[in-house]
Design an enzyme around this catalytic site. Structure first.
Site, short mmCIF file in Angstrom:
data_model
loop_
_atom_site.label_atom_id
_atom_site.label_comp_id
_atom_site.label_asym_id
_atom_site.label_seq_id
_atom_site.Cartn_x
_atom_site.Cartn_y
_atom_site.Cartn_z
CE LYS A 19 -3.92 2.02 2.53
NZ LYS A 19 -4.78 1.93 3.72
CB SER A 55 -8.15 3.67 2.77
OG SER A 55 -7.27 3.12 3.73
CB SER A 79 -8.29 0.79 5.73
OG SER A 79 -9.02 1.97 5.56
N1 GLN Z 1 -13.14 4.13 6.36
C1 GLN Z 1 -12.45 4.62 7.50
C2 GLN Z 1 -12.05 6.06 7.28
O1 GLN Z 1 -12.47 6.59 6.32
C3 GLN Z 1 -11.28 3.75 7.81
C4 GLN Z 1 -10.04 4.12 7.12
C5 GLN Z 1 -8.86 3.30 7.53
O2 GLN Z 1 -8.98 2.29 8.21
N2 GLN Z 1 -7.70 3.78 7.13
O3 GLN Z 1 -11.36 6.66 8.03
#
Ligand code: GLN
Length: 492
Positions: free
Chosen positions: A78, A153, A177
């Site tokens: 990532k 994400s 994420s």
């Molecule tokens: N969807 C969550 C957010 O928008 C989680 C994001 C994550 O785990 N990096 O913050």
């Protein structure tokens, strides 16, 4: 060698036996990326040195030198993780030209185990999102249906893994994420206990929640990867000295007599019928395997989303203060042609470098931390979070593991929620509690919902990754391989 089916151990064995070379392996995956990734946009960068690095590994094998446990395994990373000599953008224009001079500890550990890095995976900007649509480098598509999101994400990592553009990928999970995109794309995804995996060299989003972990095609590969990446790191003082077991050697699918907790507040009103039905099948399957189901109550989970968004936005507003065009990041070109004041310079650099969602969170977080408000918002959320953690600890006195859905729906359509932040945030209802409580959690593919893959979420007590993996292994063993079911992603 069937690269599409092979797990990590099979590949490293074949490599050591010289049935296949690292160069052939690398070429195979590079060809796949070239032919398939236009449909997915899951990569932000492909490693130009991959073939040379593969050749070096082949030479090491020829010289009969010992090689690591991930020898030749092709990983995608990532774009939140620093990779020496390879761009690391966090999906943002702010870091578009950033090439780190060092590797994140996690990446260094993979390399030390002789894994090969194929490239960097697309993601929501600074890991803020649940759909991988907020990346400066364009949205990622779900390989099962390219009109849908892969989740976020870590959407690039999940999409690439599902399409086998790599053998394993790495994601980060601050509020879901890793688990949510793993669920949407039908792959295994693990978020370890807070403190298990070093964050040194990982771009900070919300420091009290961030963790990194693997996305893989099966539980065994995830276990092996965890074994390599977990453990104390002198460069990250939040890492724990907890002993790292041989997760992959200890895998045990026998869950007879074990107790599985289901959270009362979650399971009675799962909004989507296909998700509810699939979850009930998982419960019945666990019972057939000899496990006992117990209902547990964790009332504070109902505040998980507001708690998460207050804490994460506050910490993000502080972490992202460093991107000012001077110390770090994108610098406005306007400073070439005009005399800007320092404030104007910051405003233009940050205004042009960050996308809309990131700005929204910085504003929310700055407000929640501001004098006169921080007691009511950030501090209050931290206190409730402590109580939530305790409710989980108490629940684990009654069960070995907690099982639930990962998401409220299967993968949704592109553009469906991106203009409605609240709708997008509510999507994280089942995943955020795990991060707030610092627990290890994972998504394991189980069944289908609306003809799309879907995962079951498992959450274990702190540092019980082995228990987590064992239950996932048991559930995985009940699932006929996608190949036998003649099911595979559309982009494959
Ligand atoms: N969807 C969550 C957010 O928008 C989680 C994001 C994550 O785990 N990096 O913050």
């Amino acid at each position: 060698m069937d690269f599409l089916q092979s797990d990590f151990v099979t590949l490293t064995q074949a490599l050591k036996n010289k049935e296949v070379s690292a160069v052939e392996t690398a070429q195979f995956f590079l060809r796949r990326v070239e032919s398939l990734d236009q449909q997915l946009n899951s990569f932000t960068h492909v490693n130009k040195e991959l073939l040379t690095q593969a050749e070096e590994l082949d030479q090491k094998i020829s010289r009969k030198e010992a090689v690591g446990p991930l020898a030749g395994v092709i990983f995608g990373i990532k774009d939140m993780l620093c990779t020496k000599g390879m761009p690391t953008t966090a999906g943002s224009k702010m870091l578009q030209n950033f090439v780190p001079p060092y590797d994140a500890t996690l990446v260094a550990r993979l390399k030390k185990a002789d894994a090969l890095i194929i490239g960097k995976m697309n993601q929501d900007e600074f890991a803020m999102g649940s759909s991988s649509e907020t990346s400066t480098y364009g949205p990622v598509k779900n390989p099962w249906d390219t009109t849908r999101v892969p989740g976020g994400s870590s959407g690039g990592s999940a999409a690439a893994q599902a399409s086998r553009l790599a053998m394993g990928t790495i994601g980060t999970d601050t509020g879901g994420s890793i688990r949510q995109p793993a669920s949407f794309c039908g792959v295994v995804g693990v978020k370890p206990t807070y403190g298990r995996v070093s964050r040194y060299g990982i771009i900070a989003y919300a420091s009290s929640l961030d963790q990194a972990g693997p996305l893989t095609s099966n539980v065994k590969d995830a276990a092996l990867t965890l074994e390599i990446i977990c453990g104390q790191d002198k460069y990250d003082s939040t890492t724990s000295d907890h002993v790292v077991e041989s997760f992959s050697q200890n895998l045990n699918a026998d869950i007879k007599g074990k107790k599985i907790g289901v959270i009362k507040e979650f399971i009675h009103d799962i909004p989507d019928a296909s998700i509810a039905k699939n979850f009930n099948v998982a419960v019945e399957t666990a019972k057939d395997l000899g496990a006992e189901i117990v209902e547990v109550s964790i009332p504070l989970t109902q505040y998980a989303v507001p708690m998460y968004y207050l804490i994460s936005a506050s910490e993000a507003s502080s972490n992202l203060a460093r991107y000012d065009g001077v110390k770090y990041g994108y610098r406005t070109p306007k400073d070439q042609s005009a005399q800007l004041s320092l404030d104007e310079f910051y405003c233009f650099s940050r205004g042009e470098g960050f996308g809309a969602e990131v700005k929204r969170r910085i504003m929310l977080g700055t407000y929640a931390l501001s004098s006169g408000y921080s007691d009511a918002f950030y501090l209050k959320a931290c206190k409730v979070r402590r109580l939530l953690r305790q409710q989980f600890i108490d629940a684990f006195k009654k069960c070995d593991i907690i099982m639930g859905p990962v998401t409220t729906t299967p993968a949704f359509k592109l553009n469906d929620k991106v203009d409605n932040p609240l709708k997008m945030y509510l999507n994280d209802i089942f995943t955020t509690s795990t991060n707030l409580a610092g627990l290890p959690g994972m998504s394991v593919p189980f069944g289908m919902a609306q003809q799309l893959p879907i995962g079951i979420q498992l959450t274990a007590p702190h540092f019980h990754e082995q228990v987590l993996l064992n239950f996932a292994y048991a559930l995985e063993n009940t699932q006929p391989a996608l190949e036998t079911r003649k099911l595979r992603p559309h982009v494959y």
